[in-house]
Design an enzyme around this catalytic site. Structure first.
Site, PDB file in Angstrom:
ATOM      1  CD  GLU A  48      -2.982   0.969   2.331  1.00  0.00           C
ATOM      2  OE1 GLU A  48      -2.951  -0.037   3.073  1.00  0.00           O
ATOM      3  OE2 GLU A  48      -3.884   1.826   2.380  1.00  0.00           O
ATOM      4  CG  ASN A 194      -9.473  -1.713   1.051  1.00  0.00           C
ATOM      5  OD1 ASN A 194      -9.086  -2.866   1.220  1.00  0.00           O
ATOM      6  ND2 ASN A 194      -9.364  -0.782   1.995  1.00  0.00           N
ATOM      7  CD  GLU A 195     -10.418  -2.843   5.635  1.00  0.00           C
ATOM      8  OE1 GLU A 195     -10.474  -1.786   6.290  1.00  0.00           O
ATOM      9  OE2 GLU A 195      -9.729  -3.820   5.977  1.00  0.00           O
ATOM     10  CE1 TYR A 257      -3.572  -6.357   8.516  1.00  0.00           C
ATOM     11  CE2 TYR A 257      -5.854  -5.682   8.250  1.00  0.00           C
ATOM     12  CZ  TYR A 257      -4.559  -5.735   7.775  1.00  0.00           C
ATOM     13  OH  TYR A 257      -4.239  -5.183   6.556  1.00  0.00           O
ATOM     14  CD  GLU A 314      -6.099  -4.814   3.703  1.00  0.00           C
ATOM     15  OE1 GLU A 314      -6.037  -4.513   4.915  1.00  0.00           O
ATOM     16  OE2 GLU A 314      -6.498  -4.036   2.823  1.00  0.00           O
ATOM     17  CD  GLN A 360       0.259  -2.660   3.611  1.00  0.00           C
ATOM     18  OE1 GLN A 360       1.037  -1.993   2.937  1.00  0.00           O
ATOM     19  NE2 GLN A 360      -0.909  -2.184   4.027  1.00  0.00           N
TER      20      GLN A 360
END
Ligand code: AHR
Length: 507
Positions: A48, A194-195, A257, A314, A360
């Site tokens: 990113e 995204n999201e 996450y 992710e 990432q």
């Protein structure tokens, strides 16, 4: 596909300064019951526009004193090639839904500076479309673009795709040529936002699913379209989006996450942690299994044939930021062990999970690589990706594990995790992960339907749970040749060190 049974009696009861005595674990690898192919794209990366992920991490520019290939750090490019990165997702993340692709093309000294509204600081757009597409090509990876839905439009998306892929003489194809690229690039995947439930636009799933259908209509084949999926266990999001837009979706994403403390305000240090937080991170990694199972079950309602992939685009450990660079964190043996567990889980769900992108790639979150000016260090997580690259495109083989639990306080997890696959050349690869930081195990692996006479492998471990590689001491956590495995009469016997990952090849 992997099953695990605990044996309380066999749990580690005696802890000395040398750790527990070795206990015995029974593993069966079912070579006679092959499963789905482990798609290489589950070894994908996410890069990113934030912190030093791109600038300093990948891109230093042609005039840098740091050795580079047309502006890309040579050391980083070489390291990424070594682990065979199959796909890279860019430019976000949250950044994607505020990105105007036109800011990042043309002469670099004429590109605009914009605020990076997601992560702070200014974005000078020195790394844009040409730089990203060339980078993916350079490291031999597929390109995965995150499209701006939050503040963009279908027209902007169509024109971006045309700029990248047009073969003819259109104005955008000519503009690409004027910017130094004659041939079109191959664009494999686009993520439609995204999201979208959060930083992408705070949408309800019904609203997003309709927006998705609109955007997806204008994505030409054979580019695959990835819908913005759920946060962690929000299966209601998956359900609604699949119900409304499932027929136009090639893959739907999932983000998850692990926060060591479970508290976003104080996530926990990447290096200074106790055994409670070791355990908490491993529990977090193991949660991926249930998440995939639940989302996949919802997807089965609309797509029992599993045409639509789940793309875990992710995932990883999100620990306290170190220093002033956004989302920079160190990476320890704990990150390596949790990455191995997560990859094992993806293998076990290979019929549905056909892409994943760890968050990432460089200098951000659970990174493969850390850089500091001209210095570079490979992280323990990098070495798991290196050891596990043999599983890319292998056929998954079901594995069952029976052995002791590892306990800490009131928490418990399986002591040993395992995965297996058979590659195109017929070599069977078996990975064993010891989650227990104290106890070594003797693992007996029954190889059902596998003819092998020779075993060799590597081990990744280190003196402490929080051992790390630094710029000054880069070799603390790195794979070494493993001499603790023997093969006789179809049974593999492995002396598995505590807190380790062992990957074996059986020929
Ligand atoms: O990876 C960092 C951020 O985490 C991404 O920008 C966003 O998609 C997620 O919330």
């Amino acid at each position: 596909m992997s099953t695990w049974k605990s044996s309380l009696a066999a749990a580690c009861l005696l802890v000395s300064s040398y750790g527990c005595a070795a206990t015995e674990v029974q593993v069966t690898v079912h070579g006679d019951r092959p499963g789905a192919v482990i798609h290489r794209d589950i070894y994908g990366q996410f890069a990113e526009m934030l912190g030093r992920g791109i600038y300093d991490g990948i891109w230093v520019g042609e005039n840098s004193s740091i050795p580079n290939i047309h502006g890309y750090r040579k050391d980083v490019v070489d390291a990424l090639k070594e682990i065979k990165v199959p796909v890279v997702r860019w430019p976000g993340g949250c950044f994607a839904d505020q990105y105007d692709w036109r800011d990042g093309i043309g002469p670099r000294d004429k590109r605009p500076a914009r605020p990076n509204a997601s992560w702070g600081g200014e974005e000078r757009n020195q790394f844009g479309t040409n730089e990203f597409m060339d980078f993916a090509e350079l490291i031999g990876a597929k390109a995965y673009l995150s499209i701006n839905v939050g503040t963009g439009s279908p027209r902007e998306m169509s024109q971006w795709i045309e700029y990248i892929t047009a073969t003819g003489q259109t104005t955008l194809a000519q503009e690409r040529r004027a910017n130094g690229r004659d041939k079109p690039w191959k664009l494999d995947y686009v993520g439609i936002g995204n999201e979208m439930w959060g930083c992408g636009g705070s949408m309800r799933p019904e609203f997003y699913a309709d927006a998705y259908r609109r955007y997806a209509t204008f994505v030409p084949k054979p580019i695959e379209r990835i819908a913005s999926g759920a946060n962690a266990d929000d299966v209601a999001w998956t359900d609604k989006v699949m119900a409304i837009a499932g027929k136009q979706i090639d893959a739907i994403s999932l983000h998850n996450y692990t926060i060591p403390t479970g508290d976003w305000a104080h996530k926990g240090s990447s290096t200074q942690f106790d055994e409670a937080q070791w355990m908490s991170v491993l529990q977090g990694a193991l949660r991926m299994d249930g998440l995939i199972a639940r989302h996949s079950a919802v997807m089965d309602k609309y797509d029992p044939a599993k045409r639509v992939a789940l793309a875990v685009d992710e995932w990883g450990n999100w620990e306290d930021q170190e220093g002033s660079d956004a989302l920079y964190q160190q990476n320890s043996l704990r990150d390596a062990i949790s990455a191995a567990i997560t990859l094992d889980i993806f293998h076990a769900h290979a019929d549905r999970v056909r892409m994943a992108n760890i968050a990432q790639m460089v200098n951000v979150l659970q990174a493969m690589i850390l850089t500091d000016k001209s210095k570079m260090v490979l992280t323990p997580t990098y070495y798991v990706f290196d050891l596990y690259k043999v599983f890319q495109d292998a056929t998954s083989l079901p594995v069952s594990v029976q052995g002791p639990v590892y306990r800490y306080g009131n928490a418990s997890v399986p002591g040993v995790h395992a995965t297996a696959g058979r590659d195109a050349a017929g070599v069977v690869h078996v990975a064993l992960v010891n989650l227990d930081p104290h106890r070594a195990d003797t693992v007996r692996v029954q190889l059902a339907g596998i003819k092998g006479v020779h075993v060799q492998g590597k081990v990744l471990t280190a003196p402490a749970m929080n051992s790390i590689n630094t710029f000054d001491q880069p070799h603390v956590v790195e794979p070494k040749a493993f001499d603790g495995a023997g093969l006789a009469d179809g049974v593999l016997t492995v002396a598995l060190p505590s807190k380790s990952v062992v990957v074996l090849d059986i020929r």
